[in-house]
Design a protein around this motif. Structure first.
Motif, PDB file in Angstrom:
ATOM      1  N   GLY A 202      14.187   0.282  -2.264  1.00  0.00           N
ATOM      2  CA  GLY A 202      12.764   0.264  -2.619  1.00  0.00           C
ATOM      3  C   GLY A 202      12.450  -0.772  -3.671  1.00  0.00           C
ATOM      4  N   ALA A 203      13.306  -0.872  -4.691  1.00  0.00           N
ATOM      5  CA  ALA A 203      13.067  -1.833  -5.772  1.00  0.00           C
ATOM      6  C   ALA A 203      13.067  -3.260  -5.250  1.00  0.00           C
ATOM      7  CB  ALA A 203      14.126  -1.660  -6.864  1.00  0.00           C
ATOM      8  N   MET A 204      14.086  -3.609  -4.490  1.00  0.00           N
ATOM      9  CA  MET A 204      14.178  -4.983  -3.989  1.00  0.00           C
ATOM     10  C   MET A 204      13.087  -5.282  -2.960  1.00  0.00           C
ATOM     11  SD  MET A 204      16.443  -6.449  -5.704  1.00  0.00           S
ATOM     12  CE  MET A 204      16.490  -7.966  -4.765  1.00  0.00           C
ATOM     13  N   PHE A 205      12.712  -4.274  -2.166  1.00  0.00           N
ATOM     14  CA  PHE A 205      11.656  -4.510  -1.177  1.00  0.00           C
ATOM     15  C   PHE A 205      10.335  -4.813  -1.860  1.00  0.00           C
ATOM     16  CE2 PHE A 205       8.018  -3.026   1.252  1.00  0.00           C
ATOM     17  CZ  PHE A 205       8.171  -3.745   2.430  1.00  0.00           C
ATOM     18  N   PHE A 206       9.915  -3.950  -2.766  1.00  0.00           N
ATOM     19  CA  PHE A 206       8.592  -4.125  -3.378  1.00  0.00           C
ATOM     20  C   PHE A 206       8.535  -5.359  -4.269  1.00  0.00           C
ATOM     21  CE2 PHE A 206       8.175   0.481  -2.407  1.00  0.00           C
ATOM     22  CZ  PHE A 206       7.016   0.402  -1.656  1.00  0.00           C
ATOM     23  N   ILE A 207       9.591  -5.621  -5.028  1.00  0.00           N
ATOM     24  CA  ILE A 207       9.589  -6.796  -5.907  1.00  0.00           C
ATOM     25  C   ILE A 207       9.607  -8.080  -5.080  1.00  0.00           C
ATOM     26  CG2 ILE A 207      10.929  -8.065  -7.626  1.00  0.00           C
ATOM     27  CD1 ILE A 207      11.819  -5.338  -8.759  1.00  0.00           C
ATOM     28  N   THR A 208      10.501  -8.130  -4.087  1.00  0.00           N
ATOM     29  CA  THR A 208      10.599  -9.338  -3.258  1.00  0.00           C
ATOM     30  C   THR A 208       9.327  -9.558  -2.450  1.00  0.00           C
ATOM     31  OG1 THR A 208      12.992  -8.984  -3.076  1.00  0.00           O
ATOM     32  CG2 THR A 208      11.999 -10.538  -1.540  1.00  0.00           C
ATOM     33  N   TYR A 209       8.786  -8.484  -1.870  1.00  0.00           N
ATOM     34  CA  TYR A 209       7.563  -8.611  -1.069  1.00  0.00           C
ATOM     35  C   TYR A 209       6.400  -9.079  -1.944  1.00  0.00           C
ATOM     36  CZ  TYR A 209       3.816  -7.471   2.200  1.00  0.00           C
ATOM     37  OH  TYR A 209       2.726  -7.553   3.027  1.00  0.00           O
ATOM     38  N   ALA A 210       6.305  -8.557  -3.158  1.00  0.00           N
ATOM     39  CA  ALA A 210       5.236  -8.975  -4.071  1.00  0.00           C
ATOM     40  C   ALA A 210       5.330 -10.462  -4.374  1.00  0.00           C
ATOM     41  CB  ALA A 210       5.311  -8.171  -5.375  1.00  0.00           C
ATOM     42  N   LEU A 211       6.544 -10.951  -4.600  1.00  0.00           N
ATOM     43  CA  LEU A 211       6.722 -12.369  -4.931  1.00  0.00           C
ATOM     44  C   LEU A 211       6.464 -13.262  -3.719  1.00  0.00           C
ATOM     45  CD1 LEU A 211       9.900 -11.995  -7.166  1.00  0.00           C
ATOM     46  CD2 LEU A 211       7.594 -12.553  -7.946  1.00  0.00           C
ATOM     47  N   ILE A 212       6.807 -12.776  -2.525  1.00  0.00           N
ATOM     48  CA  ILE A 212       6.537 -13.551  -1.312  1.00  0.00           C
ATOM     49  C   ILE A 212       5.032 -13.675  -1.070  1.00  0.00           C
ATOM     50  CG2 ILE A 212       6.691 -13.472   1.218  1.00  0.00           C
ATOM     51  CD1 ILE A 212       9.537 -12.388   0.901  1.00  0.00           C
ATOM     52  N   VAL A 214       2.559 -13.310  -3.304  1.00  0.00           N
ATOM     53  CA  VAL A 214       1.734 -13.593  -4.487  1.00  0.00           C
ATOM     54  C   VAL A 214       0.786 -14.769  -4.253  1.00  0.00           C
ATOM     55  CG1 VAL A 214       3.318 -15.220  -5.643  1.00  0.00           C
ATOM     56  CG2 VAL A 214       1.841 -13.731  -7.008  1.00  0.00           C
ATOM     57  N   GLN A 215       1.158 -15.706  -3.372  1.00  0.00           N
ATOM     58  CA  GLN A 215       0.265 -16.827  -3.074  1.00  0.00           C
ATOM     59  C   GLN A 215      -0.979 -16.367  -2.326  1.00  0.00           C
ATOM     60  OE1 GLN A 215       1.036 -19.590  -4.579  1.00  0.00           O
ATOM     61  NE2 GLN A 215       2.944 -18.619  -5.200  1.00  0.00           N
ATOM     62  N   ASP A 216      -0.868 -15.276  -1.578  1.00  0.00           N
ATOM     63  CA  ASP A 216      -2.023 -14.740  -0.860  1.00  0.00           C
ATOM     64  C   ASP A 216      -2.864 -13.826  -1.750  1.00  0.00           C
ATOM     65  OD1 ASP A 216      -1.176 -16.020   1.482  1.00  0.00           O
ATOM     66  OD2 ASP A 216       0.070 -14.315   2.062  1.00  0.00           O
ATOM     67  N   TYR A 217      -2.187 -12.984  -2.537  1.00  0.00           N
ATOM     68  CA  TYR A 217      -2.910 -12.002  -3.326  1.00  0.00           C
ATOM     69  C   TYR A 217      -3.344 -12.520  -4.693  1.00  0.00           C
ATOM     70  CZ  TYR A 217      -0.927  -8.667   0.049  1.00  0.00           C
ATOM     71  OH  TYR A 217      -0.575  -8.002   1.196  1.00  0.00           O
ATOM     72  N   GLY A 218      -2.543 -13.412  -5.288  1.00  0.00           N
ATOM     73  CA  GLY A 218      -2.805 -13.864  -6.654  1.00  0.00           C
ATOM     74  C   GLY A 218      -2.006 -13.044  -7.650  1.00  0.00           C
ATOM     75  N   TRP A 219      -1.616 -13.666  -8.754  1.00  0.00           N
ATOM     76  CA  TRP A 219      -0.772 -12.996  -9.746  1.00  0.00           C
ATOM     77  C   TRP A 219      -1.479 -11.820 -10.416  1.00  0.00           C
ATOM     78  CZ3 TRP A 219       4.330 -13.514 -10.513  1.00  0.00           C
ATOM     79  CH2 TRP A 219       4.957 -14.647  -9.994  1.00  0.00           C
ATOM     80  N   ASN A 220      -2.782 -11.918 -10.598  1.00  0.00           N
ATOM     81  CA  ASN A 220      -3.517 -10.868 -11.310  1.00  0.00           C
ATOM     82  C   ASN A 220      -4.182  -9.859 -10.380  1.00  0.00           C
ATOM     83  OD1 ASN A 220      -2.943 -12.004 -13.854  1.00  0.00           O
ATOM     84  ND2 ASN A 220      -4.618 -13.478 -13.610  1.00  0.00           N
ATOM     85  N   ARG A 222      -4.823  -6.673  -7.864  1.00  0.00           N
ATOM     86  CA  ARG A 222      -4.391  -5.275  -7.922  1.00  0.00           C
ATOM     87  C   ARG A 222      -3.181  -5.051  -7.014  1.00  0.00           C
ATOM     88  NH1 ARG A 222      -8.819  -0.716  -6.867  1.00  0.00           N
ATOM     89  NH2 ARG A 222      -9.538  -1.643  -8.844  1.00  0.00           N
ATOM     90  N   MET A 223      -3.184  -5.683  -5.825  1.00  0.00           N
ATOM     91  CA  MET A 223      -2.086  -5.479  -4.881  1.00  0.00           C
ATOM     92  C   MET A 223      -0.758  -5.972  -5.459  1.00  0.00           C
ATOM     93  SD  MET A 223      -0.998  -4.286  -2.072  1.00  0.00           S
ATOM     94  CE  MET A 223      -2.477  -3.966  -1.100  1.00  0.00           C
ATOM     95  N   THR A 224      -0.758  -7.169  -6.047  1.00  0.00           N
ATOM     96  CA  THR A 224       0.474  -7.703  -6.635  1.00  0.00           C
ATOM     97  C   THR A 224       0.986  -6.796  -7.748  1.00  0.00           C
ATOM     98  OG1 THR A 224      -0.140  -9.991  -6.121  1.00  0.00           O
ATOM     99  CG2 THR A 224       1.493  -9.661  -7.862  1.00  0.00           C
ATOM    100  N   LEU A 225       0.094  -6.356  -8.621  1.00  0.00           N
ATOM    101  CA  LEU A 225       0.492  -5.497  -9.738  1.00  0.00           C
ATOM    102  C   LEU A 225       1.009  -4.151  -9.240  1.00  0.00           C
ATOM    103  CD1 LEU A 225      -2.411  -6.273 -12.237  1.00  0.00           C
ATOM    104  CD2 LEU A 225      -0.068  -7.166 -12.271  1.00  0.00           C
ATOM    105  N   LEU A 226       0.387  -3.609  -8.196  1.00  0.00           N
ATOM    106  CA  LEU A 226       0.853  -2.335  -7.640  1.00  0.00           C
ATOM    107  C   LEU A 226       2.235  -2.479  -7.017  1.00  0.00           C
ATOM    108  CD1 LEU A 226      -2.391  -0.898  -5.973  1.00  0.00           C
ATOM    109  CD2 LEU A 226      -1.162   0.049  -7.943  1.00  0.00           C
ATOM    110  N   LEU A 227       2.448  -3.574  -6.280  1.00  0.00           N
ATOM    111  CA  LEU A 227       3.752  -3.798  -5.663  1.00  0.00           C
ATOM    112  C   LEU A 227       4.848  -3.955  -6.711  1.00  0.00           C
ATOM    113  CD1 LEU A 227       2.717  -6.281  -2.819  1.00  0.00           C
ATOM    114  CD2 LEU A 227       3.623  -3.972  -2.487  1.00  0.00           C
ATOM    115  N   LEU A 228       4.564  -4.733  -7.753  1.00  0.00           N
ATOM    116  CA  LEU A 228       5.552  -4.922  -8.820  1.00  0.00           C
ATOM    117  C   LEU A 228       5.812  -3.617  -9.563  1.00  0.00           C
ATOM    118  CD1 LEU A 228       4.426  -8.383 -10.249  1.00  0.00           C
ATOM    119  CD2 LEU A 228       6.462  -7.902  -8.892  1.00  0.00           C
TER     120      LEU A 228
END
Length: 554
Positions: A202-212, A214-220, A222-228
């Motif tokens: 779970g940790a590697m999935f959510f962190i890796t998916y968030a970083l992949i 991030v160009q679509d969602y943006g660093w700030n 809500r989706m990126t922050l929730l995934l991280l």
């Protein structure tokens, strides 16, 4: 001879798994033409592999330690070979992406198991040399992917990128069955750590998916922050299960070994550095210097040339002198090469690029082989498998983090620079004393095209001139006559203005890459500090056996 065949089996499987992380990139346009889909959709041919690889690598290491490394390695190679064959016959983009996810799982099985299989096949005095060769193969696989992918796609078709894995995989399985002996961690038990597996997956999935994404969602967003946040929660859960569990997949005693921690953190920065050098330089060569993807891939393969030589040298020497100096010098060389790349221009010569990439490759070899060797050397022998999984996971995660940061920075630098140049172009047009008013309007309206880094200055200029002709045709008859009488002077002035604007845009794009290269080089420097802690200090003369390391008490 048996050892040579054993190592060949290991290298074949390892080479396939790492090669497929980069060989696909250059074939994506051909896949898009065949299957259709957006850039975001086709990118999951790469992202699906990388995500599955990062998610499963530690679990695969644990299972190999428990149930037999040879057995798990064969399962990984067979799965990789079968999915490669099926991927070549994929009839839809969805099918191809699904098979790439399975390939990523297979790669996660293969890569971490290669180190313990190697160390159990060869005597300890040869570990430095063998891991040096392992590091050289790793560098070749990563750096030669774009070139091999381009050659195969150009001379055959993209399907053969997958088909070439089939004979390699079959040969690896046959040699493994015949020449490699089974090994496992006898202290690991046979109970599967379901809690730990869930936590790290779970940790590697959510962190890796968030970083992949991030160009679509943006660093700030809500989706990126929730995934991280979800990734962090799963990571906390993982460490709780390891602390409380009777047979944890990750013995926390490993984290009390300073050299192991230093080696793991160093590999995090190695992963980021390798991905950033190859990604940024690939973009620069194709977008700024106008190279084809194939030619750019061949140029990037020079990283492998430098890595082969330095890995073969630094691996065995680090066994004698320790990894700290090699690792630190290698990271500094990589950072220095990255910084020197910031001095490239669109009209730079190929030798100017090549020498920088060779230095980066030498630095990679000086770092990766000694640090991986140290990670193995400084843990109890039976924990080599899980330690290999952790360091490889760190390298993979570093690559994902590095790409997420650098792509964001490059996009922002490019956008800011080109916008500023576009504003200057419009102001220069407004002050121009030669151009007729309707031409000023045409050029001002085309400012967005001028700021498009994907378009060449010649293409943009031709487009604006055509727009000017259409605008002139819509003028009142008297204005048309005035323009016709002064057409040659107006056209020359337009071409001059567009040329100046194009040069300004090109300069800003160069500066965007330059600033991004500088930041990427600074990001790598902490890796040199961690490398200084990646091995135990050598004892002074008279204190124990020279050149020998004392493992920490567990």
């Amino acid at each position: 001879m048996r050892k040579a065949f054993s190592f060949t089996a290991i290298v074949l499987g390892f080479f396939m798994a790492l090669l497929d992380t980069t060989i696909i990139n250059i074939a994506l346009p051909e896949m898009t033409r065949q299957f259709g889909g957006s850039v975001s959709q086709i990118s999951w041919v790469i992202n699906g592999y990388n995500l599955a690889f990062a998610v499963f690598i530690l679990t695969a290491s644990r299972l190999a330690d428990q149930f037999g490394r040879k057995k798990i390695f064969i399962i990984g190679v067979v799965l990789f070979t079968v999915t490669s064959l099926l991927a070549g016959f994929a009839s839809s983009l969805g099918m191809l992406i699904g098979l790439r996810v399975l390939q990523g799982l297979a790669g996660a099985i293969i890569v971490p198991v290669t180190i313990p299989l190697t160390t159990t096949t060869f005597p300890k005095e040869m570990h430095g040399l063998i891991i040096g060769i392992w590091g050289a193969v790793s560098g070749v696989a990563a750096a030669s992917g774009p070139a091999l992918g381009g050659i195969i796609t150009q001379n055959l078709n993209w399907q053969w990128i997958f088909f070439v894995n089939v004979p390699l995989g079959v040969l690896s399985v046959v040699l493994t069955c015949l020449f490699i002996q089974e090994s496992r961690d006898d202290t690991a038990g046979r109970s599967i750590d379901y809690g730990g597996t869930l936590g790290i997956t779970g940790a590697m999935f959510f962190i890796t998916y968030a970083l992949i994404k991030v160009q679509d969602y943006g660093w700030n967003s809500r989706m990126t922050l929730l995934l991280l946040a979800a990734g962090v929660l799963f990571l906390v859960f993982f460490f709780l299960t390891q602390w409380k569990g009777k047979e944890p997949m990750l013995p926390l005693s490993l984290l009390r070994i300073p050299p192991f921690n230093g080696a793991t953190l160093t590999m995090l920065f190695v992963g980021a550095g390798l991905m950033n050098i190859s990604l940024l330089t690939s973009f620069f060569l194709t977008r700024m210097m106008g190279m084809t993807e194939l030619r750019a891939g061949l140029v990037l393969s020079m990283i492998a040339v430098g890595s082969i030589v330095s890995s073969a040298l630094s691996g065995p020497l680090s066994n004698k002198y320790g990894s700290q100096l090699f690792g630190a010098v290698g990271m500094i060389m990589m950072a220095g090469a990255m910084y020197s790349l910031s001095g490239l221009h669109a009209d730079s010569t190929i030798p100017e690029v090549l020498i920088r990439l060779v230095v980066a490759g030498i630095g990679t070899g000086f770092t990766m082989a000694p640090v991986m060797s140290s990670a193995v050397r400084n843990v109890p022998e039976e924990k080599v498998g899980i330690s290999s999984g952790i360091t490889n996971m760190a390298k993979s995660l570093g690559g994902v983090i590095g790409v997420a940061i650098i792509v964001t920075v490059l996009q922002q630098n490019t956008s800011d620079g080109l916008h500023a140049a576009s504003v200057r172009a419009v102001k220069a047009v407004e002050k121009d004393a030669v151009l007729q008013p309707f031409l000023k309007t045409v050029i001002a309206d085309a400012a967005g095209s001028l700021a498009n880094v994907e378009s060449s200055p010649a293409e943009t200029s031709e487009k604006v001139l055509k727009e000017a002709e259409l605008a002139a045709a819509r003028l009142a008859p008297s204005d048309q006559q005035a323009f016709a009488a002064d057409r040659s002077r107006q056209t020359r002035e337009m071409e001059l203005v567009l040329s100046r604007a194009g040069e300004d845009m090109k300069h800003e794009a160069e500066q965007a890459y330059s600033r991004t290269y500088v930041l990427a080089s600074l990001i790598m420097l902490p890796g040199a500090v961690f490398a200084l802690f990646s091995d135990k200090r050598r004892k002074r003369k008279g204190a124990g056996v020279p050149g020998e390391l004392t493992l920490p008490q567990q």
